[in-house]
Design an enzyme around this catalytic site. Structure first.
Site, PDB file in Angstrom:
ATOM      1  CG  ASN A 129      -1.577   1.327   1.474  1.00 40.58           C
ATOM      2  OD1 ASN A 129      -2.390   1.803   0.683  1.00 40.58           O
ATOM      3  ND2 ASN A 129      -1.196   1.974   2.573  1.00 40.58           N
TER       4      ASN A 129
ATOM      5  CE1 TYR B 196       1.136   8.642  -5.693  1.00 38.11           C
ATOM      6  CE2 TYR B 196      -0.532   9.419  -7.243  1.00 38.11           C
ATOM      7  CZ  TYR B 196      -0.176   8.644  -6.143  1.00 38.11           C
ATOM      8  OH  TYR B 196      -1.123   7.878  -5.504  1.00 38.11           O
TER       9      TYR B 196
END
Length: 254
Positions: free
Chosen positions: A89, A159
């Protein structure tokens, strides 16, 4: 708690101290899994552990971008129970327009989303393969295709690049691990109302920006961490036994 879906299984969740990671830990525990919580923030880790109550769990402070700390994490985890499920995660990054980004900004983002995933997956696979069973779920993002509100207003190339890399990782390992009994998939959230991202996303909506999330997402709302956790649960369970190398979007139709 229901024991029908993951009873007898053990799951390790990285970034379990907050947001999607915490929601995933709670959701998997609801379905009977023993959970190993990893997070570098010890206070948040304790908060998640407290929410689990009497459900079997082990909380281990760990910076999963560190090779040495990941080795210690898996040593402690596997000493407690064999691992069936890994949820990669941890992720995140630094915003900025391309001309203003430093090399440190770029590398920090790659470390959070890609190095952490590599280190934890590498550590988990041998034991899973030896037992002939494993479920690995990695967090990508709708940003892998470019998120308009981030790219337009702040710049978000690192990102987006990292989250696109998650897809290549999952696709390649699905083939490599196909005969091992291990499946590996990704979940790609859209705008989610987490403790960290929620205020920023809602602020754009409140300002009435042209590319605000509520305008760009067909369901016209932010998703919840629980909704992402439900997708993780599906891919981590036996209902997804013939699914590997796949990315499941949880993005409100975007």
């Amino acid at each position: 708690m229901s024991q029908s879906r993951l009873g007898g299984r053990t799951a390790l969740i990285t970034g379990a101290g907050l947001g999607i990671g915490r929601a995933a830990a709670l959701r998997l525990a609801e379905e009977g899994a023993a959970v190993i919580l990893a997070d570098r923030n010890e206070e948040r880790l304790r908060e998640t552990a407290a929410l689990l109550g009497d459900a079997p769990h082990l909380a281990i402070p760990c910076d999963v971008t560190s090779e040495a700390q990941v080795a210690d994490l898996f040593s402690a985890a596997l000493a407690w129970r064999p691992l069936d499920i890994l949820v990669n995660n941890v992720g995140g990054g630094r915003s900025g327009r391309i001309a203003d980004l430093s090399l440190e900004d770029w590398e920090a983002t790659m470390a959070l989303s890609l190095r952490s995933m590599f280190l934890c997956t590498r550590a988990a696979v041998p034991g899973m393969a030896a037992r002939g069973y494993g479920r690995i779920v990695c967090l990508s993002s709708g940003a892998r295709n470019g998120t308009v509100w981030n790219a337009f207003y702040t710049g978000a190339a690192p990102y987006s690049t990292a989250k696109a890399g998650v897809i290549g990782f999952v696709r390649a390992l699905a083939i490599e691990l196909g005969d091992s009994g291990i499946t590996i998939n990704a979940v790609a959230p859209g705008p989610i109302d987490t403790e960290l991202a929620g205020p920023y996303l809602r602020a754009m909506d409140e300002q009435g920006l042209e590319y605000a999330p509520s305008r760009m997402v067909p369901l016209h709302r932010l998703g919840t961490p629980r909704e992402v956790a439900d997708a993780i649960l599906f891919l981590a369970g036996d209902e997804a036994s013939y699914i590997t190398g796949t990315t499941l979007d949880v993005a409100g139709g975007r």
